[in-house]
Design an enzyme around this catalytic site. Structure first.
Site, PDB file in Angstrom:
ATOM      1  N   HIS A 197       0.840  -1.200   0.000  1.00 50.01           N
ATOM      2  CA  HIS A 197       0.000   0.000   0.000  1.00 50.01           C
ATOM      3  C   HIS A 197       0.868   1.241   0.000  1.00 50.01           C
ATOM      4  O   HIS A 197       2.047   1.199   0.371  1.00 50.01           O
ATOM      5  CB  HIS A 197      -0.925   0.019   1.220  1.00 50.01           C
ATOM      6  CG  HIS A 197      -0.200   0.005   2.525  1.00 50.01           C
ATOM      7  ND1 HIS A 197       0.314  -1.158   3.080  1.00 50.01           N
ATOM      8  CD2 HIS A 197       0.124   0.992   3.405  1.00 50.01           C
ATOM      9  CE1 HIS A 197       0.909  -0.882   4.225  1.00 50.01           C
ATOM     10  NE2 HIS A 197       0.808   0.428   4.447  1.00 50.01           N
ATOM     11  N   CYS A 242       1.917   3.739  11.758  1.00 52.75           N
ATOM     12  CA  CYS A 242       2.859   3.201  10.775  1.00 52.75           C
ATOM     13  C   CYS A 242       3.217   4.318   9.799  1.00 52.75           C
ATOM     14  O   CYS A 242       2.570   5.369   9.784  1.00 52.75           O
ATOM     15  CB  CYS A 242       2.276   2.000  10.045  1.00 52.75           C
ATOM     16  SG  CYS A 242       0.895   2.377   8.938  1.00 52.75           S
TER      17      CYS A 242
END
Length: 721
Positions: free
Chosen positions: A65, A224
């Site tokens: 991603h 993250c």
């Protein structure tokens, strides 16, 4: 928005054998639908994200991603590979691959949907149904949430489909998946109920009690680099682990859509903290003083039960992190950036101070690097080095003057960033990332119009305020995607630029010039009194807000290419005074060891190095144990050192370094005498005051039996005779 994934974005039989090929195959489907404008550019962004950290997860899942400017709208593609593809997961290859593509300016609603998917991936019923499904429409509906695993048409026996060899995921059958779906929430968006956290009610049935009888409570933060997938998967895993362990666990997700701070009351009531992150936790100081487990975000996904058990073990042992004052910069002007602070629950004064300290703490490394380089340039090239021509045209390898000029000019370039960085990170402290652009623009304008440090402060506050005002305006859904990357930077920069150039820039520049002229005009008794005052401030709270005010005042004076002698004298006085408390306590524990506890004597050994390095916090353990004797003594010594430093005319171009920058100090011998004098005063006062306490009839340790002083850890240790 609900069509983030369609049947055209699903491939149930991927032919790819590598993660790069799998990402390309799925990205081509996105490009075919016009959702990716530059295939190779997008894949480069995917690869860059993959290089930061593998995106394979336990259970046979791969989630490549990224956020990319080549993506037109948030899009999700799904592929299935029976043999599996290696995405770097510890338990083996992934047979379920989700490619998540988010625009660079994706709005909160889209990111919320992506986060919901990330949470679903921890649901074994959901992943089992995806392995069993045999048509693309059903797969897309499952992922969108239009259908649940229980309602999906799963072929009989499909749940026994082979998993890639080496995968550690549970091979649940379709029937198990359907059954478990009745008990497992697919969306996973709701946090664990925190019964009793806010209202003090009794623990919910099944929860594990803390030692005082209430339920054991844990708060967690997940984040993250991209803030899309791992952040929310870790949150879901931790919440599930909390339920299974029978504890109360609440998670703050610091994702791309921003974050909602945990209620301070919830944090205060927590028995432990879990930080699962791969980027710095914002406002980390909120969790200081509690048992803390600090790990990478993937640990939160792969082994949440272990983290819960670990934090409970730490709580049982009484192991906690060091406390810190909210918003304080770490390390007594050490230059370590502080994270964004100033929650909505704080008063305006507290928030203003933390916003300002955010900017100052990010500015200090530039001051340190630039100041030291300039000082080295003067030391090597002489005092005329500031008049040397550009080294691009006049650099001679064998001449010291050329090297001095090179260092001086590099330092000057570093100094050009001071005011923009100050303004940019004040705005960041107020409005997060959207505040950076107008903050830097306003700071650069302040530099251009010679508004200096005061201009940077004003520009940062204005930029942050403008962005916060814009963020409160309701905008159509179609515009939300471009708000962070186009609308907010454009409008806020224009407003800040207008105000700085036309309205307030000139008055601020005049005020800055007036302050500079005043400092340069300080002589005689006025300069000595100022040195004493700054010394008192540096030693009052040993690295706290008052200390930071004095240090910021000093660094502001030298944060220009050519500061005057008065500004450099102030910097020298501030650093000298800041060295006194830890050095004095180190000396006192050496010459009168019997007046201190064993723990304090050990701290005294470290205080030698801390004091010599200009880390005033080295004296905090002593002040915490005996504040009424240590702090006044430290202030007296700091005032003496500050006054003497100003009297001797010592100068300092560098904002930090302690004894390690003595060669760069003007009048270094007298400077060291000033430091030694202050250390002597503080040491003598501490020894006398502690000796008086020892001889007092009410003292706990008369006749050499020990004073019973409280150690920094809170235990009562007898003082050795």
């Amino acid at each position: 928005m609900s069509e983030m994934i369609t049947a055209d974005l699903v491939d149930l039989d991927l032919s790819a054998d590598t993660k790069e090929a799998a990402a390309r195959a799925l990205a081509e489907r996105m490009a075919a639908l016009g959702r990716v404008t530059d295939l190779d550019g997008f894949l480069a962004d995917v690869a860059a994200r993959e290089a930061q950290m593998p995106t394979g997860l336990d259970g046979g899942i791969g989630i490549p991603h990224c956020r990319s400017e080549h993506v037109t709208e948030p899009t999700l593609a799904f592929g299935r590979k029976a043999a599996g593809i290696d995405f770097g997961a510890p338990d083996g290859p992934a047979d379920l691959i989700f490619l998540i593509a988010a625009p660079a300016g994706a709005d909160d609603a889209h990111l919320t949907i992506l986060s919901a998917l990330a949470r679903q991936l921890t649901n074994t019923a959901f992943t089992a149904a995806l392995r069993a499904v045999d048509d693309t429409e059903t797969a897309a509906a499952l992922i969108r949430g239009d259908r649940t695993p229980a309602s999906a048409d799963v072929p009989a026996g499909a749940g026994n489909a082979e998993r890639p060899e080496g995968s550690g995921a549970t091979e649940a059958g379709a029937a198990d998946a359907v059954a478990s779906a009745e008990d497992t929430a697919v969306s996973g968006t709701a946090p664990v109920p925190s019964a009793g956290v806010e209202d003090g009610s009794d623990p919910v049935p099944g929860t594990t009690a803390a030692p005082d009888g209430r339920p054991f409570r844990v708060v967690a933060v997940t984040s993250c680099p991209t803030g899309i997938a791992h952040t929310y998967m870790a949150a879901e895993s931790l919440e599930n682990a909390g339920r299974e362990a029978g504890i109360e666990l609440v998670v703050e997700t610091q994702g791309s859509a921003g974050f909602t701070r945990l209620d301070p009351a919830v944090i205060a009531a927590a028995d432990g903290v879990i930080l699962a992150h791969d980027v710095p936790v914002r406002e980390k100081e909120r969790f200081a003083g509690k048992p803390t487990v600090d790990v990478g975000v993937k640990a939160g996904i792969n082994r949440p039960a272990e983290l819960v058990a670990e934090v409970r073990e730490k709580a049982a042992r009484g192991e906690v992190t060091a406390g810190s004052a909210p918003g304080s910069a770490a390390g007594s002007a050490s230059g370590t950036p502080v994270e964004r602070t100033g929650g909505t629950g704080d008063g305006y004064g507290t928030r203003l101070r933390t916003w300002l300290m955010s900017g100052v703490s990010y500015m200090v490394p530039f001051v340190a690097a630039g100041g030291l380089l300039i000082a080295l340039g003067f030391a090597i090239g002489g005092w005329q080095v500031n008049k040397a021509p550009s080294v691009m045209d006049h650099f001679v390898w064998t001449q010291a003057d050329s090297w001095g000029a090179l260092l001086f000019q590099i330092g000057g370039v570093a100094f050009n960033f001071l005011i923009p960085v100050l303004a940019g990170y004040i705005a960041y402290g107020m409005a997060d990332r959207p505040g950076l652009v107008p903050g830097f623009v306003g700071g650069s304008i302040a530099l251009t119009i010679n508004a200096g440090f005061l201009g940077g402060l004003a520009a940062g506050l204005i930029a942050g305020g403008v962005v916060m005002a814009i963020q409160k305006v309701r905008v159509p859904a179609a515009v939300r995607g471009i708000m962070p990357v186009v609308v907010i930077p454009l409008i806020s920069s224009a407003v800040v630029g207008f105000l700085m150039f036309v309205v307030i820039g000139k008055p601020i520049a005049s005020a800055q010039k007036g302050m500079t002229d005043w400092l340069n005009g300080l002589t005689g008794a006025n300069a000595v009194l100022l040195g004493a005052l700054l010394g008192l401030m540096m030693c009052f709270d040993l690295g706290g807000p008052v200390n930071k005010v004095a240090y910021t005042f000093a660094t502001a004076g030298i944060a220009v290419a050519n500061p005057g002698d008065s500004a450099m004298k102030i910097m020298a006085a501030v650093m000298a005074a800041g060295m006194v408390p830890p050095l004095a306590m180190a000396l006192a524990t050496t010459v009168r060891a019997r007046l201190f506890t064993p723990t304090e004597r050990e701290n005294g050994k470290a205080a030698w190095v801390l004091g010599a390095s200009f880390i005033t916090e080295g004296a905090i353990p002593f002040a915490a144990a005996d504040p009424l004797r240590v702090i006044p003594s430290a202030m007296a010594g700091g005032a003496v050192t500050g006054a003497l430093s100003m009297t001797f005319g010592a100068t300092l171009r560098a904002p930090h370094g302690g004894i390690f920058v003595v060669p760069l100090i003007g009048n270094p011998f007298l400077y060291l005498i000033a430091v030694a004098a202050g250390v002597g005063v503080t040491t003598a006062l501490v020894v006398v005051l502690k000796g008086l306490r020892k001889r007092s009839p009410s003292g706990a340790g008369a006749e050499g039996t020990g004073t019973g002083a409280v150690s920094p850890a809170g235990s009562k240790e007898p003082v050795a005779a």
